[in-house]
Scaffold this active site. Structure first.
Site, PDB file in Angstrom:
ATOM      1  CG  PHE A 149      -0.237   0.262   2.533  1.00  0.00           C
ATOM      2  CD1 PHE A 149       0.080   1.546   2.958  1.00  0.00           C
ATOM      3  CD2 PHE A 149       0.109  -0.802   3.355  1.00  0.00           C
ATOM      4  CE1 PHE A 149       0.723   1.756   4.170  1.00  0.00           C
ATOM      5  CE2 PHE A 149       0.754  -0.601   4.562  1.00  0.00           C
ATOM      6  CZ  PHE A 149       1.065   0.693   4.965  1.00  0.00           C
ATOM      7  CE  LYS A 173      -3.113  -8.460  -3.973  1.00  0.00           C
ATOM      8  NZ  LYS A 173      -3.642  -7.532  -2.877  1.00  0.00           N
ATOM      9  CD  GLU A 176      -5.938  -5.546   0.528  1.00  0.00           C
ATOM     10  OE1 GLU A 176      -5.789  -5.929   1.704  1.00  0.00           O
ATOM     11  OE2 GLU A 176      -5.106  -5.772  -0.382  1.00  0.00           O
ATOM     12  CB  SER A 226       5.475  -7.585   6.185  1.00  0.00           C
ATOM     13  OG  SER A 226       4.663  -8.718   5.918  1.00  0.00           O
ATOM     14  CB  CYS A 281      10.522  -0.858   2.773  1.00  0.00           C
ATOM     15  SG  CYS A 281      11.107  -0.467   1.107  1.00  0.00           S
ATOM     16  CD  GLU A 383       8.960  -3.246   8.015  1.00  0.00           C
ATOM     17  OE1 GLU A 383       9.371  -2.593   7.048  1.00  0.00           O
ATOM     18  OE2 GLU A 383       8.447  -4.371   7.908  1.00  0.00           O
TER      19      GLU A 383
END
Length: 498
Positions: A149, A173, A176, A226, A281, A383
């Site tokens: 995201f 993909k 969402e 992740s 990240c 994280e």
């Protein structure tokens, strides 16, 4: 009813009725619309469209592919502001940050436009008498990308421009949580002249992901997210015979040596810690203050944090927006009290940060600084993926290196120093994939490759750059002999290369 985001399959929108997810506006918390979730039928349709489009796209000339890429590049550049506002509305980051994301994605498109040069193979004449050998790079087939995201435009553009330029077809993909940018990019691909089926988008959750991981016609899978999910993606896709690059999580350390310019270091720590609300990240989440610099560095960081303005992404005065969802905001905020309970000092409490405009309902958490953090604390180990900057104090360079070396992640790191010898030693010794020297977020340019070490990468290939080209192609070695009239007849002896 708000917006309705659906799949893009075989060159057109493709609604589905099985299930839907909510799209929220992070600055208000309101429901902004719905996104269709793919079931197995939609995944199968997208992969089938990609498979059907592959032979013709594979056989398209490099010049023809490059022309489509150049047109796509110009269209994305022309719609940069539109894309930035679309990203900001669903993710929450400020519009200028979102525009920067689109620009960095375009860097990869620029790189992929050079595909006629990038796909040159090798040639050796007369490897044996009148025998030539050469290598060629050929596409794999259908490639899939599963993206997070936090960068709904840039991270997909780390993948699909290179994959498509190499002659593959692609199924994306996206997350969402902020799905609209991916569909807009698909529309721009179509406008650029990309044949139907070469680029497809399916939305959804684990059902859609697993459908791609298990599909026999998907040849390669790229992922960013992740570490637990990266490990799952890698193990599942590899078990199903696919090539995989799965980029995982991070805990990025910024080491500040006693001789560093503390103003430069403080600017860098605040910029890299709180840009995009820390949902990067490559965000700096740990500042390692070496020797006596801790107090002075903390004071300078606090001065800069006090000047940051938090507000809606489209507010002209906002420096930092909200977090992406209420659940994520609550999880990130839990580290504040948790850190204090474990012995840290809450130097800046982001829950007290004023918010521009009407903050009611938004997913707000301001810049937060935890001081005197130690390696056994959850705020250090996890994280957090939010605007929480931890300060760890060490007595020496060696202690700082032990700290980084013991961390399971190895995505990015930085050192701030005016000592060239110390910097060179650091870049040589540190076990991290991307290193900055007086640069806080060492994200490589598109012609280099992006990716970490240790638990930050599963698979052998990093993203974009030449490693990306190699990931989306396979090498074929050809040995050729064109006989002349004096070839000498049959010889059953073993060929020796003489």
């Amino acid at each position: 009813m708000g917006k309705h985001v659906t799949h893009w399959i075989n060159g057109k929108p493709s609604p589905s009725g099985e299930a839907q997810g909510d799209i929220h506006e992070p600055s208000t918390g309101r429901l902004a619309g719905k996104v269709d979730f793919a079931g197995r039928a939609e995944v199968d349709a997208a992969v089938a469209a990609a498979k059907a489009a592959f032979p013709a796209w594979r056989d398209a000339s490099l010049a023809a592919r490059a022309k489509v890429l150049f047109r796509f590049r110009e269209l994305v550049n022309g719609h940069r502001d539109e894309l930035a506002r679309l990203i900001s509305s669903e993710h929450g980051k400020v519009v200028s940050d979102a525009a920067g994301e689109v620009a960095r994605g375009l860097d990869v498109v620029d790189f992929a436009c050079g595909i006629p040069h990038l796909l040159k193979g090798g040639f050796s004449e007369n490897v044996s008498t009148r025998v030539d050998a050469y290598s060629i790079l050929q596409p794999l087939g259908v490639a899939a990308g599963i993206t997070p995201f936090n960068f709904p435009a840039m991270v997909p553009m780390w993948m699909f421009p290179v994959a498509i330029a190499c002659g593959n077809t692609f199924v994306l993909k996206p997350s969402e949580k902020d799905p609209s940018a991916s569909v807009r990019l698909a529309e721009l691909w179509a406008e650029a002249g990309l044949p139907d089926g070469v680029f497809n988008v399916v939305h959804g959750d684990k059902t859609a992901v697993d459908g791609l991981l298990h599909h026999p016609d998907v040849k390669a899978v790229s992922f960013v997210g992740s570490t637990p999910i990266a490990r799952y993606i890698y193990e599942t896709a590899a078990r199903n015979g696919k090539r995989v690059q799965a980029l995982g999580g991070a805990k990025n350390h910024m080491v500040v040596l006693p001789d560093a310019d503390l103003d430069l270091a403080a600017d860098a720590a605040v910029s890299a810690g709180f840009g995009s609300a820390g949902e990067r990240c490559m965000a700096i989440s740990v500042v390692v203050a070496v020797g006596p610099v801790g107090d002075a560095l903390l004071d300078k960081i606090k001065e800069r944090v006090a000047r940051l303005r938090v507000g809606p992404g489209d507010h002209p005065d906002s420096d930092m927006g909200p977090l992406v969802t209420r659940e994520h905001r609550d999880r990130v905020a839990s580290y504040l009290d948790g850190g204090v309970a474990q012995g840290a000092t809450l130097a800046v409490d982001g829950r007290l940060t004023p918010v521009l405009g009407d903050p009611a309902g938004g997913f707000w958490l301001g810049p937060t600084v935890l001081d005197h953090v130690t390696p056994e604390m959850d705020a250090y180990k996890d994280e957090i993926f939010g605007p929480v900057l931890s300060i760890v104090r060490t007595g020496s360079y060696e202690e700082a290196m032990e700290l980084i070396g013991a961390n399971p992640y190895g995505n990015g790191t930085a050192i701030f120093t005016n000592d060239g010898g110390a910097a060179r030693r650091f870049q040589n010794e540190v076990e991290v994939g991307m290193v900055g020297i007086n640069v806080p977020i060492p994200v490589p340019m598109a012609y280099y490759s992006f990716g970490g070490w240790k638990d930050s990468l599963f698979g052998d290939s990093h993203a974009h750059g030449m490693e990306g080209v190699h990931f989306y192609t396979r090498t074929k070695a050809v040995t050729a002999r064109w006989l002349d009239p004096s070839h000498g007849g049959v010889n059953l002896g073993f060929p020796t290369g003489g």
